[in-house]
Design a protein around this motif. Structure first.
Motif, PDB file in Angstrom:
ATOM      1  N   ILE A  37       0.441 -20.595  -9.711  1.00  0.00           N
ATOM      2  CA  ILE A  37       0.306 -19.134  -9.804  1.00  0.00           C
ATOM      3  C   ILE A  37       1.288 -18.480  -8.850  1.00  0.00           C
ATOM      4  CG2 ILE A  37      -1.259 -17.182  -9.398  1.00  0.00           C
ATOM      5  CD1 ILE A  37      -3.566 -19.114 -10.146  1.00  0.00           C
ATOM      6  N   THR A  38       2.083 -17.564  -9.364  1.00  0.00           N
ATOM      7  CA  THR A  38       3.120 -16.915  -8.556  1.00  0.00           C
ATOM      8  C   THR A  38       2.872 -15.429  -8.344  1.00  0.00           C
ATOM      9  OG1 THR A  38       4.486 -16.488 -10.510  1.00  0.00           O
ATOM     10  CG2 THR A  38       4.855 -18.562  -9.319  1.00  0.00           C
ATOM     11  N   THR A  39       1.951 -14.824  -9.110  1.00  0.00           N
ATOM     12  CA  THR A  39       1.656 -13.393  -9.001  1.00  0.00           C
ATOM     13  C   THR A  39       0.157 -13.174  -9.105  1.00  0.00           C
ATOM     14  OG1 THR A  39       3.764 -12.849 -10.073  1.00  0.00           O
ATOM     15  CG2 THR A  39       2.106 -11.107  -9.980  1.00  0.00           C
ATOM     16  N   VAL A  40      -0.386 -12.317  -8.244  1.00  0.00           N
ATOM     17  CA  VAL A  40      -1.818 -12.019  -8.287  1.00  0.00           C
ATOM     18  C   VAL A  40      -2.045 -10.519  -8.200  1.00  0.00           C
ATOM     19  CG1 VAL A  40      -2.463 -14.220  -7.226  1.00  0.00           C
ATOM     20  CG2 VAL A  40      -2.136 -12.201  -5.771  1.00  0.00           C
ATOM     21  N   GLY A  41      -3.144 -10.064  -8.778  1.00  0.00           N
ATOM     22  CA  GLY A  41      -3.662  -8.727  -8.536  1.00  0.00           C
ATOM     23  C   GLY A  41      -4.827  -8.888  -7.591  1.00  0.00           C
ATOM     24  N   SER A  42      -4.777  -8.237  -6.429  1.00  0.00           N
ATOM     25  CA  SER A  42      -5.780  -8.478  -5.402  1.00  0.00           C
ATOM     26  C   SER A  42      -6.338  -7.162  -4.868  1.00  0.00           C
ATOM     27  CB  SER A  42      -5.169  -9.295  -4.259  1.00  0.00           C
ATOM     28  OG  SER A  42      -6.163  -9.794  -3.403  1.00  0.00           O
ATOM     29  N   ASP A  43      -7.590  -7.192  -4.435  1.00  0.00           N
ATOM     30  CA  ASP A  43      -8.294  -6.014  -3.931  1.00  0.00           C
ATOM     31  C   ASP A  43      -8.731  -6.323  -2.501  1.00  0.00           C
ATOM     32  OD1 ASP A  43     -10.045  -3.981  -3.334  1.00  0.00           O
ATOM     33  OD2 ASP A  43     -11.421  -4.362  -4.985  1.00  0.00           O
ATOM     34  N   ASP A  44      -7.918  -5.922  -1.505  1.00  0.00           N
ATOM     35  CA  ASP A  44      -8.113  -6.411  -0.140  1.00  0.00           C
ATOM     36  C   ASP A  44      -8.453  -5.340   0.895  1.00  0.00           C
ATOM     37  OD1 ASP A  44      -6.989  -9.222  -0.670  1.00  0.00           O
ATOM     38  OD2 ASP A  44      -5.330  -7.949  -1.291  1.00  0.00           O
ATOM     39  N   ARG A  71       3.558 -13.091  -5.322  1.00  0.00           N
ATOM     40  CA  ARG A  71       3.734 -11.645  -5.445  1.00  0.00           C
ATOM     41  C   ARG A  71       2.355 -10.996  -5.538  1.00  0.00           C
ATOM     42  NH1 ARG A  71       8.065 -14.009  -7.864  1.00  0.00           N
ATOM     43  NH2 ARG A  71      10.105 -13.091  -7.346  1.00  0.00           N
ATOM     44  N   VAL A  72       2.101  -9.995  -4.705  1.00  0.00           N
ATOM     45  CA  VAL A  72       0.784  -9.357  -4.646  1.00  0.00           C
ATOM     46  C   VAL A  72       0.876  -7.940  -5.172  1.00  0.00           C
ATOM     47  CG1 VAL A  72      -1.107  -8.612  -3.147  1.00  0.00           C
ATOM     48  CG2 VAL A  72       0.113 -10.753  -2.654  1.00  0.00           C
ATOM     49  N   ASN A  73       0.088  -7.658  -6.209  1.00  0.00           N
ATOM     50  CA  ASN A  73      -0.061  -6.308  -6.741  1.00  0.00           C
ATOM     51  C   ASN A  73      -1.402  -5.796  -6.235  1.00  0.00           C
ATOM     52  OD1 ASN A  73       0.764  -4.085  -8.494  1.00  0.00           O
ATOM     53  ND2 ASN A  73      -0.947  -4.706  -9.778  1.00  0.00           N
ATOM     54  N   GLU A  74      -1.377  -4.890  -5.255  1.00  0.00           N
ATOM     55  CA  GLU A  74      -2.591  -4.491  -4.541  1.00  0.00           C
ATOM     56  C   GLU A  74      -3.383  -3.422  -5.282  1.00  0.00           C
ATOM     57  OE1 GLU A  74      -5.463  -4.735  -1.767  1.00  0.00           O
ATOM     58  OE2 GLU A  74      -3.653  -5.972  -1.789  1.00  0.00           O
ATOM     59  N   PHE A 100       7.593  -8.628  -3.342  1.00  0.00           N
ATOM     60  CA  PHE A 100       6.462  -9.498  -3.028  1.00  0.00           C
ATOM     61  C   PHE A 100       5.180  -8.756  -2.657  1.00  0.00           C
ATOM     62  CE2 PHE A 100       9.424 -12.916  -3.213  1.00  0.00           C
ATOM     63  CZ  PHE A 100       8.649 -14.031  -3.503  1.00  0.00           C
ATOM     64  N   PHE A 101       5.261  -7.497  -2.344  1.00  0.00           N
ATOM     65  CA  PHE A 101       4.043  -6.723  -2.119  1.00  0.00           C
ATOM     66  C   PHE A 101       4.252  -5.320  -2.654  1.00  0.00           C
ATOM     67  CE2 PHE A 101       1.338  -3.799   0.292  1.00  0.00           C
ATOM     68  CZ  PHE A 101       0.095  -4.330  -0.026  1.00  0.00           C
ATOM     69  N   ARG A 102       3.423  -4.951  -3.604  1.00  0.00           N
ATOM     70  CA  ARG A 102       3.600  -3.681  -4.287  1.00  0.00           C
ATOM     71  C   ARG A 102       2.248  -2.991  -4.450  1.00  0.00           C
ATOM     72  NH1 ARG A 102       7.984  -2.089  -7.075  1.00  0.00           N
ATOM     73  NH2 ARG A 102       8.824  -4.189  -6.869  1.00  0.00           N
ATOM     74  N   ILE A 103       2.228  -1.671  -4.274  1.00  0.00           N
ATOM     75  CA  ILE A 103       1.002  -0.905  -4.470  1.00  0.00           C
ATOM     76  C   ILE A 103       0.680  -0.841  -5.959  1.00  0.00           C
ATOM     77  CG2 ILE A 103      -0.112   1.339  -4.196  1.00  0.00           C
ATOM     78  CD1 ILE A 103       0.308  -0.190  -1.575  1.00  0.00           C
ATOM     79  N   GLY A 104      -0.538  -1.176  -6.291  1.00  0.00           N
ATOM     80  CA  GLY A 104      -1.004  -1.117  -7.670  1.00  0.00           C
ATOM     81  C   GLY A 104      -1.892   0.091  -7.888  1.00  0.00           C
ATOM     82  N   PRO A 105      -2.872  -0.022  -8.764  1.00  0.00           N
ATOM     83  CA  PRO A 105      -3.714   1.127  -9.099  1.00  0.00           C
ATOM     84  C   PRO A 105      -4.796   1.396  -8.055  1.00  0.00           C
ATOM     85  CG  PRO A 105      -4.429  -0.806 -10.311  1.00  0.00           C
ATOM     86  CD  PRO A 105      -3.187  -1.211  -9.574  1.00  0.00           C
ATOM     87  N   LEU A 106      -5.328   2.610  -8.095  1.00  0.00           N
ATOM     88  CA  LEU A 106      -6.557   2.930  -7.376  1.00  0.00           C
ATOM     89  C   LEU A 106      -7.697   2.179  -8.049  1.00  0.00           C
ATOM     90  CD1 LEU A 106      -8.387   4.710  -5.487  1.00  0.00           C
ATOM     91  CD2 LEU A 106      -8.404   6.392  -7.365  1.00  0.00           C
ATOM     92  N   LEU A 148      -7.255  13.288  -8.148  1.00  0.00           N
ATOM     93  CA  LEU A 148      -6.296  13.180  -7.053  1.00  0.00           C
ATOM     94  C   LEU A 148      -5.250  12.111  -7.358  1.00  0.00           C
ATOM     95  CD1 LEU A 148      -5.375  14.070  -4.276  1.00  0.00           C
ATOM     96  CD2 LEU A 148      -7.029  12.468  -3.262  1.00  0.00           C
ATOM     97  N   ALA A 149      -5.683  10.988  -7.910  1.00  0.00           N
ATOM     98  CA  ALA A 149      -4.742   9.926  -8.272  1.00  0.00           C
ATOM     99  C   ALA A 149      -3.729  10.423  -9.305  1.00  0.00           C
ATOM    100  CB  ALA A 149      -5.497   8.719  -8.812  1.00  0.00           C
ATOM    101  N   ASN A 150      -4.206  11.197 -10.287  1.00  0.00           N
ATOM    102  CA  ASN A 150      -3.311  11.742 -11.314  1.00  0.00           C
ATOM    103  C   ASN A 150      -2.181  12.564 -10.710  1.00  0.00           C
ATOM    104  OD1 ASN A 150      -4.396  10.657 -13.628  1.00  0.00           O
ATOM    105  ND2 ASN A 150      -5.665  12.426 -14.127  1.00  0.00           N
ATOM    106  N   LYS A 151      -2.509  13.353  -9.688  1.00  0.00           N
ATOM    107  CA  LYS A 151      -1.507  14.224  -9.072  1.00  0.00           C
ATOM    108  C   LYS A 151      -0.364  13.430  -8.446  1.00  0.00           C
ATOM    109  CE  LYS A 151      -4.553  18.147  -8.090  1.00  0.00           C
ATOM    110  NZ  LYS A 151      -5.159  19.018  -7.039  1.00  0.00           N
ATOM    111  N   PHE A 152      -0.643  12.166  -8.109  1.00  0.00           N
ATOM    112  CA  PHE A 152       0.373  11.327  -7.477  1.00  0.00           C
ATOM    113  C   PHE A 152       0.832  10.199  -8.413  1.00  0.00           C
ATOM    114  CE2 PHE A 152      -1.461  13.601  -3.992  1.00  0.00           C
ATOM    115  CZ  PHE A 152      -0.459  13.723  -3.047  1.00  0.00           C
ATOM    116  N   ASN A 153       0.600  10.404  -9.725  1.00  0.00           N
ATOM    117  CA  ASN A 153       1.044   9.444 -10.746  1.00  0.00           C
ATOM    118  C   ASN A 153       0.525   8.033 -10.475  1.00  0.00           C
ATOM    119  OD1 ASN A 153       2.559  11.344 -12.274  1.00  0.00           O
ATOM    120  ND2 ASN A 153       4.214  11.205 -10.777  1.00  0.00           N
ATOM    121  N   MET A 154      -0.734   7.955 -10.046  1.00  0.00           N
ATOM    122  CA  MET A 154      -1.352   6.664  -9.736  1.00  0.00           C
ATOM    123  C   MET A 154      -2.506   6.409 -10.710  1.00  0.00           C
ATOM    124  SD  MET A 154      -2.671   5.413  -6.002  1.00  0.00           S
ATOM    125  CE  MET A 154      -2.973   3.672  -5.633  1.00  0.00           C
TER     126      MET A 154
END
Length: 241
Positions: A37-44, A71-74, A100-106, A148-154
């Motif tokens: 596994i080289t990429t994960v979606g994680s909630d930390d 690679r972590v999609n947070e 390798f570290f990127r902000i994902g969804p709310l 609030l997330a919508n206003k920041f395209n998240m």
């Protein structure tokens, strides 16, 4: 101990220092690597400490020092709307980061689990009529986070297992998701659902974050939990795609 009550236990646990948390991340990454596994979606953000900034800084340090081996999609979870607003004010939103570290969804946790009978149901549990489970968030708080997330395209993804939780989340999405769902708002799990809810997910093109590891256990209990009628439209993974 069920749902939000777990925070009382978290508060009593010793807080690890940054080096210990980095070791946790390295161990998890090494385990993933051992399985290809080289990429994960994680909630930390709230999993070990209650300060998302601290976890964020640790991941950023590891990634910029090239010490992350996955690679972590947070998926970003917060205790309250003010904490989320501070995060956005600091310049963070979807896709901020590097390879390798990127902000994902709310991420919002709106109810509990099927196994513990804490997933929020419209009707009482078939095998325990004394409970319908329950929500962990108020409807207005869900909507406040999404707006609030919508206003920041998240995008916002919502853990919603019971059909009542799904209904409440979909009511918010109905009024706050643009046609075609360009931000990729979605549901996490997509387990206990009614036909009308399935139809809305397809109509609004909502993203579905399905976690297949729950299928093995839930297959042995879901019919007794929800009854045969609701079971027919539950776990509709093929239908949703």
């Amino acid at each position: 101990v069920e749902e939000n009550a777990i925070y009382k236990i978290h508060d009593a646990m010793p807080v690890p220092d940054d080096e210990r948390i980095k070791e946790f991340i390295r161990l998890g990454a090494s385990y993933c690597n051992s399985h290809g596994i080289t990429t994960v979606g994680s909630d930390d953000f709230l999993s070990i400490v209650k300060d998302p900034k601290r976890i964020l800084n640790i991941f950023e340090q590891l990634s910029y020092q090239e010490k992350l081996t996955v690679r972590v999609n947070e998926q970003c979870e917060f205790e309250n709307i003010n904490q989320f607003a501070e995060f956005l004010d600091d310049g963070y939103t979807m896709d901020v980061g590097n390879d390798f570290f990127r902000i994902g969804p709310l991420k919002l946790i709106t109810d509990g689990s099927l196994g513990a009978r804490t997933a929020s149901m419209i009707l009482p549990y078939h095998d325990d009529p004394s409970t319908k489970g329950g929500m962990t968030m108020e409807d207005e708080d869900i909507e406040m986070f999404v707006r609030l997330a919508n206003k920041f395209n998240m995008p916002t993804i919502c853990h919603a297992i019971g059909d009542d939780a799904v209904e409440r989340v979909l009511a918010v999405f109905k009024d706050n998701v643009l046609e075609g769902n360009p931000l990729h708002h979605g549901l996490v799990h997509c387990q206990i659902m009614r036909q009308s809810q399935i139809d809305q997910v397809i109509r609004q093109k909502l993203s579905c974050y399905i976690q297949s590891q729950f299928i093995d256990y839930d297959a042995s209990i879901y019919k007794e939990r929800v009854g045969n009628v609701l079971a027919r439209t539950s776990y509709p993974f093929k239908t949703l795609y």
